[in-house]
Design a protein around this motif. Structure first.
Motif, short mmCIF file in Angstrom:
data_model
loop_
_atom_site.label_atom_id
_atom_site.label_comp_id
_atom_site.label_asym_id
_atom_site.label_seq_id
_atom_site.Cartn_x
_atom_site.Cartn_y
_atom_site.Cartn_z
N CYS A 303 0.79 -1.05 -0.13
CA CYS A 303 0.16 -0.07 0.14
C CYS A 303 0.86 1.26 0.02
CB CYS A 303 -1.05 0.10 1.23
SG CYS A 303 -2.14 -1.36 1.35
N THR A 358 -9.76 0.17 2.94
CA THR A 358 -8.51 -0.58 2.59
C THR A 358 -8.75 -1.90 1.92
OG1 THR A 358 -8.22 0.51 4.81
CG2 THR A 358 -7.02 -1.80 4.25
N GLN A 394 -3.67 4.54 8.94
CA GLN A 394 -4.00 5.63 8.14
C GLN A 394 -4.52 6.60 8.64
OE1 GLN A 394 -5.60 3.68 4.15
NE2 GLN A 394 -5.84 2.10 5.60
#
Length: 517
Positions: A303, A358, A394
Motif C-alpha cells: 500500500c 482498505t 491510516q
C-alpha cells in the motif's frame, strides 16, 4: 510470582538485549552506530525473494542438456490417449488458457519471453508519443519559486504551464463560451491519458524506482518531469504527536525501518497496521505470473509503495471501476494525509469507511476491479480482524502544519500577508471555491460533476470526490489525472470551468492563499 523472580526475568531480558546489541554486525538502512561502518541500503522484500548467486561445485548443481531443452513445454507433451487424433483440434487447447497465458498478449499461447521482447521493443515508441503529446500541451521547462517550498524544502513549480493556441490569451479564452471552446478544441486542460492505455496499470516515477528497483516496468515509464511531482521522501505528520512536526527523518518508510522509526511514536496496534501497509501483495503488473510487467517475478507492491510515507509521489494507474477499457481514465495516487477527517473515500467509489476503503483498494486498484485476475495472480484475503489495524494507522497521518491559519481554518490577519488575505477573499467570494472546499479541512464530503464535456470533445468524468486543500502545495500535479501541473494551472482551469472572470491579480493572490493552507 514473587517479585524476586520477576526481577530475575527482567534482568535476563536486559542481559540478552545487551548481548545482542554488543554482537550486532549490521546496521539498518538510514541508521548509523559509533564505530560501525554503515552498510549499503537494502530491500527486505528483494532479500526475501532473490536467491544469492553461488559457485557451482556439486554435480547436482550443473544443468544438463535435458534441463535446458524444450521437453517441458506444452507442445512436447504426449497426449493421454491416441484417440485424440480423431477429435477436434486433436484434443489440444490452441486458444487462450487462463492461468498460463499472458492476459494482454497479442495472440494466445505467447510466452513471457515473447511478450517481454515485444514490449521492450515498443517502449521507446510508446514513450516518444507520450512525450510529444505532453510537449504539445505543456511547457515542461520547470519554473521554480525561489522562496516557497514544500514541507521538506523542494521548490514549488510555478505555472501556468499549459500552452495556448497561437494568438490566444488567458483573458480572451475566459471570455469565450464553453461551446465555442469545445468547437475550436481550445480547452487547455483536456484529460491526461495513461501512456499505454491498453495495458494501464501502476507506473512509478524514476526517483522512486532508483531506490526500489522492483517497481520498474519493462513496457512503460513515468512521463512527467520530477519538478512537477511531490517531494521524495515526503514529510510525515502524525495527528497523535503534532508537536513533533515531520517525523520521517528524511527516510522512506519501508519494511526495513518502520519499527525503528515508529516504535516510540505509535501503539502496537498502529505499528501492526503499518507493517501490513508495508507488506507487498500481488498486484496486476507486479506479481509472479507471466503477464506481469516486471522483468523478474516479484511479491507485488505494498500500500505504501503507492502512498509513500502516507502521501504520494504522483504515481498513476487507471481508474479500476470503469469499463470498457477505453473509457477508463488516468488516476493519480492521492495522499492519505488527513484521512481521519474524511467521510468518503476514493475518487469515484464513495466508500464510507476507512476499513472499506482498505479492503476495496486491494480488490479494485490492485487488480483493476477484476477478481478473476486476482485469483490468477495470487489473491490474498486480509482478515477483517486486521483491516482495522491498517485503518487505524491510516488515520494517524495528519496534514502539514499551517501556522497562518486560525483554529477555524481561516487566515489569522496578524500572521498572513496582504496578498494571502486578498486570495482568501477571492476564495470565499468571487472564486466560489468555498462552495466545495469548506474550512477547516477545505472539503465538503461530497462528490461533484464539473460537466467538462461542455469544454472538451471527450466524455465527462461524472461525479468526482472533493479532495482536501490542506497542504495542497505538497501535492502536485493536480486534478484526479494530474492534468494541471501547478496551482496556477488549477486556478486557470477553474476560472474557465466555473466562468469566474478572475483578473491576473486575483489569480496570483488565490495561489498565494492556497499555498498557506
Amino acid at each position: 510470582m514473587q517479585k524476586s523472580s520477576i526481577r530475575g526475568i527482567a534482568a535476563g531480558f536486559v542481559a540478552v538485549g545487551l548481548l545482542f546489541i554488543g554482537s550486532e554486525s549490521w546496521t539498518q538502512s538510514g541508521a548509523s552506530k559509533p564505530g560501525k561502518t554503515k552498510t549499503a541500503p537494502h530491500d527486505a522484500v528483494l532479500d526475501a525473494q532473490t536467491p544469492q548467486e553461488v559457485q557451482i561445485k556439486r554435480p547436482e548443481q550443473r544443468k544438463t542438456e535435458r534441463d535446458k531443452s524444450d521437453v517441458f513445454t506444452a507442445v512436447k507433451a504426449d497426449p493421454s490417449s491416441t484417440a485424440f487424433k480423431d477429435q477436434p483440434e486433436e484434443g489440444k487447447l490452441n486458444g487462450f488458457e487462463f492461468y498460463r497465458d499472458p492476459l494482454n498478449a497479442k495472440k494466445p499461447m505467447m510466452t513471457f519471453e515473447e511478450v517481454y521482447e515485444a514490449d521492450v521493443a515498443a517502449k521507446p515508441v510508446v514513450m516518444e508519443k507520450q512525450q510529444k503529446l505532453l510537449e504539445m500541451r505543456y511547457d515542461l521547462t520547470p519554473k521554480l519559486d525561489k522562496e516557497s517550498t514544500m514541507s521538506r524544502g523542494k521548490p514549488l513549480p510555478v505555472g501556468p504551464t499549459a500552452r495556448l493556441p497561437e494568438g490566444t490569451t488567458w483573458d480572451s479564452l475566459s471570455s469565450m463560451k464553453a461551446e465555442e471552446i469545445r468547437r475550436n478544441n481550445q480547452f487547455p486542460y483536456p484529460p491526461l491519458p495513461h501512456p499505454k492505455q491498453v495495458a494501464g496499470g501502476q507506473v512509478f516515477p524514476k526517483m522512486q524506482i532508483e531506490m526500489f528497483p522492483r517497481l520498474e516496468r519493462f513496457d512503460v515509464d513515468f512521463d512527467l518531469p520530477e519538478a512537477f511531482l511531490p517531494e521524495f521522501p515526503p514529510a510525515i505528520f502524525l495527528q497523535n504527536r503534532p508537536e513533533l512536526g515531520d517525523v520521517s527523518r528524511g527516510e522512506v518508510v519501508s519494511i526495513n525501518n518502520f519499527h525503528r522509526l515508529f516504535k516510540d511514536l505509535l501503539t502496537p496496534v498502529q505499528l501492526d497496521g503499518l507493517r501490513l501497509l508495508l507488506t507487498p501483495l500481488p498486484q496486476e503488473e507486479f506479481n509472479l505470473t507471466d503477464d506481469r510487467k516486471t522483468a523478474q517475478p516479484t511479491l507485488g507492491v505494498a500500500c505504501m509503495d503507492c502512498h509513500v510515507n502516507g502521501h504520494t509521489t504522483g504515481q498513476f494507474h487507471l481508474s479500476p471501476d470503469i469499463r470498457p477499457q477505453e473509457r477508463r481514465f488516468r488516476l493519480d495516487t492521492t495522499s492519505l494525509r488527513g484521512m481521519f477527517n474524511q467521510q468518503i473515500h476514493a475518487s469515484k467509489r464513495s466508500l464510507r469507511s476507512v476499513e472499506d476503503f482498505t479492503e476495496f483498494e486491494q480488490r479494485t486498484a490492485y487488480f483493476n476491479g477484476d477478481p478473476i485476475h486476482a485469483m490468477k495472480k495470487g489473491i490474498v484475503e486480509i482478515p477483517r480482524l486486521l483491516v482495522p489495524h491498517m485503518a487505524q494507522m491510516q488515520n494517524m497521518f495528519d496534514v502539514p502544519p499551517a501556522p497562518k491559519l486560525a483554529v477555524g481554518g481561516r487566515l489569522d490577519p496578524e500572521k498572513a500577508t496582504p496578498i494571502e488575505l486578498a486570495g482568501e477573499k477571492v476564495f470565499f467570494e468571487k472564486g466560489k471555491c468555498a462552495s466545495c472546499h469548506i474550512p477547516p479541512f477545505y472539503m465538503d464530503q461530497q462528490m461533484h460533476d464539473l460537466k467538462l464535456e461542455r469544454f472538451t470533445r471527450e466524455p465527462g468524468d461524472g461525479p468526482m470526490k472533493t479532495f482536501t486543500l490542506r497542504g495542497i502545495k505538497d501535492s502536485p500535479p493536480y486534478m484526479h489525472d494530474g492534468r494541471c501541473l501547478t496551482l496556477e494551472d488549477t486556478v486557470e482551469f477553474f476560472n474557465l470551468v466555473l466562468n469566474l472572470k478572475l483578473t491576473g491579480e486575483e489569480k496570483t493572490s488565490l495561489v498565494a492563499f492556497m499555498r498557506a493552507l
